[in-house]
Design a protein around this motif. Structure first.
Motif, mmCIF file in Angstrom:
data_model
loop_
_atom_site.group_PDB
_atom_site.id
_atom_site.type_symbol
_atom_site.label_atom_id
_atom_site.label_comp_id
_atom_site.label_asym_id
_atom_site.label_seq_id
_atom_site.Cartn_x
_atom_site.Cartn_y
_atom_site.Cartn_z
ATOM 1 N N MET A 1 -4.229 -1.325 5.019
ATOM 2 C CA MET A 1 -3.081 -0.528 4.299
ATOM 3 C C MET A 1 -2.199 0.484 5.052
ATOM 4 S SD MET A 1 -3.135 0.906 0.541
ATOM 5 C CE MET A 1 -3.252 -0.732 -0.063
ATOM 6 N N LEU A 2 -1.112 0.612 4.663
ATOM 7 C CA LEU A 2 -0.140 1.584 5.316
ATOM 8 C C LEU A 2 -0.319 3.101 4.619
ATOM 9 C CD1 LEU A 2 1.927 2.195 7.648
ATOM 10 C CD2 LEU A 2 3.629 1.341 6.027
ATOM 11 N N ILE A 3 -0.635 3.683 5.194
ATOM 12 C CA ILE A 3 -0.486 5.304 4.675
ATOM 13 C C ILE A 3 0.198 6.523 5.449
ATOM 14 C CG2 ILE A 3 -2.164 7.202 4.085
ATOM 15 C CD1 ILE A 3 -4.418 5.237 4.023
ATOM 16 N N LEU A 4 1.211 6.630 4.844
ATOM 17 C CA LEU A 4 1.908 7.740 5.355
ATOM 18 C C LEU A 4 1.852 9.176 4.639
ATOM 19 C CD1 LEU A 4 5.273 5.542 5.427
ATOM 20 C CD2 LEU A 4 3.789 5.994 7.533
ATOM 21 N N GLU A 5 1.977 10.293 5.480
ATOM 22 C CA GLU A 5 2.196 11.520 5.116
ATOM 23 C C GLU A 5 3.529 12.052 4.823
ATOM 24 O OE1 GLU A 5 0.988 16.264 6.258
ATOM 25 O OE2 GLU A 5 -0.253 14.320 6.901
ATOM 26 N N CYS A 6 3.919 12.405 3.523
ATOM 27 C CA CYS A 6 5.158 12.981 3.232
ATOM 28 C C CYS A 6 5.444 14.129 3.898
ATOM 29 C CB CYS A 6 5.195 12.909 1.565
ATOM 30 S SG CYS A 6 7.015 13.507 1.182
ATOM 31 N N PRO A 7 6.362 14.167 4.691
ATOM 32 C CA PRO A 7 6.345 15.657 5.295
ATOM 33 C C PRO A 7 7.133 16.733 4.116
ATOM 34 C CG PRO A 7 8.205 14.253 5.979
ATOM 35 C CD PRO A 7 7.374 13.368 4.925
ATOM 36 N N CYS A 8 7.410 16.248 3.154
ATOM 37 C CA CYS A 8 8.213 17.021 2.109
ATOM 38 C C CYS A 8 7.256 17.778 1.257
ATOM 39 C CB CYS A 8 9.307 16.398 1.162
ATOM 40 S SG CYS A 8 10.318 15.790 2.148
ATOM 41 N N CYS A 9 6.084 17.002 0.822
ATOM 42 C CA CYS A 9 5.343 17.678 -0.212
ATOM 43 C C CYS A 9 3.821 17.576 0.295
ATOM 44 C CB CYS A 9 5.042 16.678 -1.314
ATOM 45 S SG CYS A 9 4.730 15.097 -1.331
ATOM 46 N N GLY A 10 3.643 16.966 1.523
ATOM 47 C CA GLY A 10 2.283 17.057 2.249
ATOM 48 C C GLY A 10 1.116 16.087 1.757
ATOM 49 N N VAL A 11 1.592 15.331 0.665
ATOM 50 C CA VAL A 11 0.664 14.170 0.433
ATOM 51 C C VAL A 11 0.653 12.965 1.407
ATOM 52 C CG1 VAL A 11 0.317 12.581 -1.648
ATOM 53 C CG2 VAL A 11 0.973 14.936 -2.088
ATOM 54 N N ARG A 12 -0.803 12.483 1.637
ATOM 55 C CA ARG A 12 -0.741 11.458 2.363
ATOM 56 C C ARG A 12 -1.124 10.214 1.267
ATOM 57 N NH1 ARG A 12 -3.235 10.816 7.177
ATOM 58 N NH2 ARG A 12 -4.545 9.217 6.547
ATOM 59 N N ALA A 13 -0.027 9.561 1.228
ATOM 60 C CA ALA A 13 0.286 8.166 0.409
ATOM 61 C C ALA A 13 0.109 6.876 0.841
ATOM 62 C CB ALA A 13 1.549 8.585 -0.401
ATOM 63 N N GLU A 14 -0.436 6.156 -0.101
ATOM 64 C CA GLU A 14 -0.369 4.627 0.425
ATOM 65 C C GLU A 14 0.673 3.823 0.170
ATOM 66 O OE1 GLU A 14 -3.651 2.853 -2.155
ATOM 67 O OE2 GLU A 14 -5.081 4.035 -1.097
ATOM 68 N N GLU A 15 1.091 2.735 0.861
ATOM 69 C CA GLU A 15 2.292 2.297 0.726
ATOM 70 C C GLU A 15 2.789 1.795 -0.667
ATOM 71 O OE1 GLU A 15 2.713 -1.862 2.550
ATOM 72 O OE2 GLU A 15 0.541 -1.263 2.927
ATOM 73 N N SER A 16 2.049 1.758 -1.560
ATOM 74 C CA SER A 16 2.161 1.239 -2.919
ATOM 75 C C SER A 16 2.900 2.492 -3.533
ATOM 76 C CB SER A 16 0.959 0.635 -3.635
ATOM 77 O OG SER A 16 -0.049 1.914 -3.695
ATOM 78 N N GLU A 17 2.769 3.777 -3.093
ATOM 79 C CA GLU A 17 3.283 5.125 -3.821
ATOM 80 C C GLU A 17 4.497 5.433 -3.178
ATOM 81 O OE1 GLU A 17 2.242 9.841 -3.921
ATOM 82 O OE2 GLU A 17 0.523 8.119 -4.025
ATOM 83 N N LEU A 18 5.061 4.368 -2.151
ATOM 84 C CA LEU A 18 6.185 4.685 -1.382
ATOM 85 C C LEU A 18 7.082 3.640 -1.703
ATOM 86 C CD1 LEU A 18 4.306 5.535 1.866
ATOM 87 C CD2 LEU A 18 5.425 7.197 0.171
#
Length: 107
Positions: A1-18
């Motif tokens: 699963m792809l996990i990215l950190e949003c640089p705007c809010c700092g949340v580490r999110a799974e790709e299903s949230e992006l």
């Protein structure tokens, strides 16, 4: 699963949230552009196997767009940075080159 950190809010999110937004750092062409330039902007994409710069939106979070560098073959994420950045940050390029010495670099 792809996990990215949003640089705007700092949340580490799974790709299903992006939500993916395609290739980053495209030169945009609009009214007044030649047919060839507009066609290249609309349809020509690099789609490399390896390191790629992409646009992402934190759709189920802060809703903001950001950019990410990741390897399309391994899904390894090298980093994320704000969408308003015109080119990848130097420290991100250095991190990619440290792990991929033969990488040709960002154009």
């Amino acid at each position: 699963m792809l996990i990215l950190e949003c640089p705007c809010c700092g949340v580490r999110a799974e790709e299903s949230e992006l939500a993916p937004g395609g290739e980053a750092h495209l030169k945009r062409f609009g009214a007044g552009a030649s047919d060839e330039d507009f066609e290249a902007y609309m349809f020509a994409r690099k789609n490399p196997k390896g390191v790629h710069f992409e646009r992402w939106r934190h759709a189920h979070g802060c809703g903001k767009w950001f950019l990410a560098a990741r390897d399309t073959a391994t899904l390894e994420v090298f980093g994320t940075y704000p969408a308003q950045t015109k080119a990848p940050p130097a420290e991100l390029i250095a991190a990619i080159k440290a792990k991929r010495p033969h990488w040709e670099g960002y154009e």
